[in-house]
Design a protein around this motif. Structure first.
Motif, short mmCIF file in Angstrom:
data_model
loop_
_atom_site.label_atom_id
_atom_site.label_comp_id
_atom_site.label_asym_id
_atom_site.label_seq_id
_atom_site.Cartn_x
_atom_site.Cartn_y
_atom_site.Cartn_z
N ASP A 1 0.84 -1.21 0.00
CA ASP A 1 0.00 0.00 0.00
C ASP A 1 0.87 1.26 0.00
N LEU A 2 1.98 1.19 0.73
CA LEU A 2 2.90 2.34 0.75
C LEU A 2 3.47 2.59 -0.64
N THR A 3 3.86 1.53 -1.31
CA THR A 3 4.43 1.69 -2.65
C THR A 3 3.41 2.37 -3.56
N ALA A 4 2.18 1.90 -3.52
CA ALA A 4 1.13 2.49 -4.35
C ALA A 4 0.90 3.95 -3.98
N ALA A 5 0.92 4.25 -2.70
CA ALA A 5 0.68 5.62 -2.25
C ALA A 5 1.80 6.55 -2.71
N PHE A 6 3.05 6.08 -2.64
CA PHE A 6 4.17 6.91 -3.12
C PHE A 6 4.04 7.16 -4.62
N LYS A 7 3.73 6.11 -5.36
CA LYS A 7 3.58 6.26 -6.82
C LYS A 7 2.49 7.27 -7.14
N LYS A 8 1.38 7.15 -6.45
CA LYS A 8 0.24 8.05 -6.69
C LYS A 8 0.60 9.50 -6.37
N SER A 9 1.21 9.70 -5.21
CA SER A 9 1.55 11.06 -4.79
C SER A 9 2.55 11.69 -5.76
N ILE A 10 3.55 10.92 -6.18
CA ILE A 10 4.55 11.44 -7.11
C ILE A 10 3.90 11.79 -8.45
N LYS A 11 3.03 10.91 -8.92
CA LYS A 11 2.36 11.14 -10.19
C LYS A 11 1.49 12.40 -10.12
N GLU A 12 0.77 12.53 -9.03
CA GLU A 12 -0.13 13.68 -8.88
C GLU A 12 0.62 15.01 -8.88
N LYS A 13 1.86 14.98 -8.41
CA LYS A 13 2.63 16.23 -8.35
C LYS A 13 3.17 16.62 -9.72
N ASN A 14 3.17 15.67 -10.65
CA ASN A 14 3.58 15.95 -12.02
C ASN A 14 4.91 16.71 -12.07
#
Ligand code: FES
Length: 105
Positions: A32-45
């Motif tokens: 879940d942490l891995t997914a959350a990091f990926k999502k947060s990084i992607k959202e910051k563009n």
């Protein structure tokens, strides 16, 4: 020396131990942490090459869940889902280590 492929590279321990009493990060929301990091990084563009990925045991299991960030070689410990945004914003975006989550040696 060649330039790193990624400006920031996060390794999130998702190791899941079987047949042992010793606990591991994979049992404690490593995926879940891995997914959350990926999502947060992607959202910051962000305009730089960054990668967050699953990793095997980082060797500091007593402090799980654990995350390493390179090229600094910083180890964050006891990382909760609620810490992801702070790590991404502070460490990745602002280049400021999140002191409260650092591995104390
Ligand atoms: S199981 Fe995650 S650091 Fe060892």
């Amino acid at each position: 020396m060649s330039k790193p492929v990624f400006e920031k590279h996060l390794f999130v321990c998702t190791n899941q131990r079987t047949g042992s009493d010793k606990r591991s990060c994979g049992e404690q929301h490593g995926l879940d942490l891995t997914a959350a990091f990926k999502k947060s990084i992607k959202e910051k563009n962000l305009d730089m090459p960054i990668r967050a990925q699953r990793a095997g045991c980082l060797g500091i299991c007593d402090f799980r869940p654990t995350v390493a960030v390179y090229p600094e070689g910083v180890f964050y410990v006891n990382v909760q889902l609620s810490d992801v945004e702070e790590i991404v914003q502070s460490h990745i975006v602002e280049n400021k280590v999140v002191e409260r989550l650092l591995l104390q040696q």
